[in-house]
Design a protein around this motif. Sequence first.
Motif, PDB file in Angstrom:
ATOM      1  N   LEU A   1      85.247  23.872 -10.942  1.00 27.71           N
ATOM      2  CA  LEU A   1      85.683  25.149 -10.373  1.00 27.71           C
ATOM      3  C   LEU A   1      86.266  24.944  -8.974  1.00 27.71           C
ATOM      4  O   LEU A   1      87.345  25.446  -8.658  1.00 27.71           O
ATOM      5  CB  LEU A   1      84.512  26.136 -10.309  1.00 27.71           C
ATOM      6  N   LEU A   2      85.572  24.185  -8.148  1.00 31.03           N
ATOM      7  CA  LEU A   2      85.981  24.033  -6.754  1.00 31.03           C
ATOM      8  C   LEU A   2      87.132  23.054  -6.567  1.00 31.03           C
ATOM      9  O   LEU A   2      87.658  22.929  -5.469  1.00 31.03           O
ATOM     10  CB  LEU A   2      84.776  23.629  -5.903  1.00 31.03           C
ATOM     11  N   ARG A   3      87.568  22.384  -7.613  1.00 32.65           N
ATOM     12  CA  ARG A   3      88.719  21.474  -7.513  1.00 32.65           C
ATOM     13  C   ARG A   3      90.046  22.206  -7.575  1.00 32.65           C
ATOM     14  O   ARG A   3      91.085  21.626  -7.311  1.00 32.65           O
ATOM     15  CB  ARG A   3      88.662  20.436  -8.629  1.00 32.65           C
ATOM     16  N   THR A   4      90.019  23.485  -7.953  1.00 38.07           N
ATOM     17  CA  THR A   4      91.273  24.228  -8.083  1.00 38.07           C
ATOM     18  C   THR A   4      91.361  25.301  -7.009  1.00 38.07           C
ATOM     19  O   THR A   4      90.340  25.866  -6.604  1.00 38.07           O
ATOM     20  CB  THR A   4      91.364  24.913  -9.466  1.00 38.07           C
ATOM     21  N   PRO A   5      92.572  25.618  -6.549  1.00 38.21           N
ATOM     22  CA  PRO A   5      92.726  26.698  -5.563  1.00 38.21           C
ATOM     23  C   PRO A   5      92.208  28.031  -6.117  1.00 38.21           C
ATOM     24  O   PRO A   5      91.579  28.805  -5.398  1.00 38.21           O
ATOM     25  CB  PRO A   5      94.232  26.769  -5.314  1.00 38.21           C
ATOM     26  N   GLU A   6      92.438  28.276  -7.418  1.00 35.95           N
ATOM     27  CA  GLU A   6      91.991  29.540  -8.009  1.00 35.95           C
ATOM     28  C   GLU A   6      90.466  29.618  -8.033  1.00 35.95           C
ATOM     29  O   GLU A   6      89.889  30.663  -7.761  1.00 35.95           O
ATOM     30  CB  GLU A   6      92.530  29.679  -9.450  1.00 35.95           C
ATOM     31  N   GLY A   7      89.836  28.498  -8.346  1.00 37.36           N
ATOM     32  CA  GLY A   7      88.373  28.460  -8.378  1.00 37.36           C
ATOM     33  C   GLY A   7      87.768  28.678  -7.001  1.00 37.36           C
ATOM     34  O   GLY A   7      86.779  29.403  -6.853  1.00 37.36           O
ATOM     35  N   ARG A   8      88.380  28.075  -5.991  1.00 40.11           N
ATOM     36  CA  ARG A   8      87.867  28.274  -4.630  1.00 40.11           C
ATOM     37  C   ARG A   8      88.084  29.709  -4.180  1.00 40.11           C
ATOM     38  O   ARG A   8      87.220  30.300  -3.535  1.00 40.11           O
ATOM     39  CB  ARG A   8      88.516  27.268  -3.684  1.00 40.11           C
ATOM     40  N   ALA A   9      89.231  30.302  -4.558  1.00 40.89           N
ATOM     41  CA  ALA A   9      89.480  31.713  -4.210  1.00 40.89           C
ATOM     42  C   ALA A   9      88.474  32.609  -4.917  1.00 40.89           C
ATOM     43  O   ALA A   9      87.942  33.558  -4.320  1.00 40.89           O
ATOM     44  CB  ALA A   9      90.909  32.108  -4.587  1.00 40.89           C
ATOM     45  N   LEU A  10      88.192  32.312  -6.177  1.00 42.83           N
ATOM     46  CA  LEU A  10      87.205  33.090  -6.935  1.00 42.83           C
ATOM     47  C   LEU A  10      85.830  32.985  -6.287  1.00 42.83           C
ATOM     48  O   LEU A  10      85.127  33.985  -6.127  1.00 42.83           O
ATOM     49  CB  LEU A  10      87.152  32.610  -8.385  1.00 42.83           C
ATOM     50  N   SER A  11      85.472  31.788  -5.885  1.00 43.96           N
ATOM     51  CA  SER A  11      84.175  31.572  -5.246  1.00 43.96           C
ATOM     52  C   SER A  11      84.062  32.340  -3.931  1.00 43.96           C
ATOM     53  O   SER A  11      83.043  32.986  -3.652  1.00 43.96           O
ATOM     54  CB  SER A  11      83.960  30.079  -5.006  1.00 43.96           C
ATOM     55  N   ARG A  12      85.126  32.283  -3.118  1.00 44.37           N
ATOM     56  CA  ARG A  12      85.110  33.018  -1.843  1.00 44.37           C
ATOM     57  C   ARG A  12      85.021  34.519  -2.094  1.00 44.37           C
ATOM     58  O   ARG A  12      84.266  35.232  -1.435  1.00 44.37           O
ATOM     59  CB  ARG A  12      86.358  32.700  -1.022  1.00 44.37           C
ATOM     60  N   GLY A  13      85.786  35.013  -3.076  1.00 44.22           N
ATOM     61  CA  GLY A  13      85.746  36.438  -3.389  1.00 44.22           C
ATOM     62  C   GLY A  13      84.389  36.869  -3.897  1.00 44.22           C
ATOM     63  O   GLY A  13      83.853  37.907  -3.491  1.00 44.22           O
ATOM     64  N   PHE A  14      83.809  36.069  -4.783  1.00 42.64           N
ATOM     65  CA  PHE A  14      82.498  36.402  -5.338  1.00 42.64           C
ATOM     66  C   PHE A  14      81.450  36.471  -4.236  1.00 42.64           C
ATOM     67  O   PHE A  14      80.594  37.353  -4.231  1.00 42.64           O
ATOM     68  CB  PHE A  14      82.095  35.372  -6.401  1.00 42.64           C
ATOM     69  N   SER A  15      81.530  35.550  -3.281  1.00 41.07           N
ATOM     70  CA  SER A  15      80.576  35.542  -2.168  1.00 41.07           C
ATOM     71  C   SER A  15      80.663  36.821  -1.346  1.00 41.07           C
ATOM     72  O   SER A  15      79.687  37.219  -0.713  1.00 41.07           O
ATOM     73  CB  SER A  15      80.820  34.340  -1.261  1.00 41.07           C
ATOM     74  N   GLY A  16      81.824  37.469  -1.369  1.00 40.29           N
ATOM     75  CA  GLY A  16      82.000  38.709  -0.611  1.00 40.29           C
ATOM     76  C   GLY A  16      81.507  39.951  -1.337  1.00 40.29           C
ATOM     77  O   GLY A  16      81.472  41.033  -0.763  1.00 40.29           O
ATOM     78  N   ILE A  17      81.120  39.806  -2.598  1.00 41.46           N
ATOM     79  CA  ILE A  17      80.596  40.946  -3.365  1.00 41.46           C
ATOM     80  C   ILE A  17      79.084  40.984  -3.172  1.00 41.46           C
ATOM     81  O   ILE A  17      78.375  40.060  -3.568  1.00 41.46           O
ATOM     82  CB  ILE A  17      80.933  40.809  -4.871  1.00 41.46           C
ATOM     83  N   HIS A  18      78.592  42.046  -2.578  1.00 46.46           N
ATOM     84  CA  HIS A  18      77.161  42.140  -2.283  1.00 46.46           C
ATOM     85  C   HIS A  18      76.412  43.022  -3.276  1.00 46.46           C
ATOM     86  O   HIS A  18      75.197  42.938  -3.374  1.00 46.46           O
ATOM     87  CB  HIS A  18      76.961  42.634  -0.848  1.00 46.46           C
ATOM     88  N   ASP A  19      77.135  43.812  -4.016  1.00 47.82           N
ATOM     89  CA  ASP A  19      76.514  44.683  -5.011  1.00 47.82           C
ATOM     90  C   ASP A  19      76.206  43.857  -6.265  1.00 47.82           C
ATOM     91  O   ASP A  19      77.116  43.312  -6.904  1.00 47.82           O
ATOM     92  CB  ASP A  19      77.478  45.830  -5.346  1.00 47.82           C
ATOM     93  N   MET A  20      74.933  43.770  -6.632  1.00 47.39           N
ATOM     94  CA  MET A  20      74.521  42.937  -7.762  1.00 47.39           C
ATOM     95  C   MET A  20      75.104  43.420  -9.090  1.00 47.39           C
ATOM     96  O   MET A  20      75.406  42.610  -9.961  1.00 47.39           O
ATOM     97  CB  MET A  20      72.993  42.862  -7.854  1.00 47.39           C
ATOM     98  N   GLU A  21      75.262  44.731  -9.265  1.00 48.49           N
ATOM     99  CA  GLU A  21      75.866  45.253 -10.495  1.00 48.49           C
ATOM    100  C   GLU A  21      77.307  44.757 -10.625  1.00 48.49           C
ATOM    101  O   GLU A  21      77.743  44.377 -11.710  1.00 48.49           O
ATOM    102  CB  GLU A  21      75.841  46.786 -10.487  1.00 48.49           C
ATOM    103  N   GLN A  22      78.042  44.777  -9.517  1.00 49.49           N
ATOM    104  CA  GLN A  22      79.427  44.305  -9.546  1.00 49.49           C
ATOM    105  C   GLN A  22      79.490  42.799  -9.826  1.00 49.49           C
ATOM    106  O   GLN A  22      80.358  42.344 -10.559  1.00 49.49           O
ATOM    107  CB  GLN A  22      80.132  44.630  -8.226  1.00 49.49           C
TER     108      GLN A  22
END
Length: 127
Positions: A90-111
Amino acid sequence: MPRRSPNPSPEAEILDRQLGDAIRRFRTDLGLSQQALGTRLSLSGQQVQKYESGANRVSASALYRIARELDQPVTAFFPSPSGQDDLDDLLRTPEGRALSRGFSGIHDMEQRRALGVIAGGLARRPS
């Protein structure tokens, strides 16, 4: 700048290349040339090229500065412990790193759970 010892171990050579590959990957993700990164670090573009190729060893202090300029934790430049292959992929691709950064910004557990369901559904979907 630190130079390679005359007879580095095979493990050290492999790690030097992996470290250089990570520097190149993160640098190109940001759209930076070797010269541009070198300028930010007060190094030549040639020195950055030597780090990326593994020709010169990267000191701990240089790696810290590089990591800060590339907006990465120092640990991102090293191979992960075994058992984390999916995360590595996941972290080897730009898309995977962007997804990881975005996910880290979601604080609502349901989301977060909903995003996991969406990603899982997309992964099972035939292309």
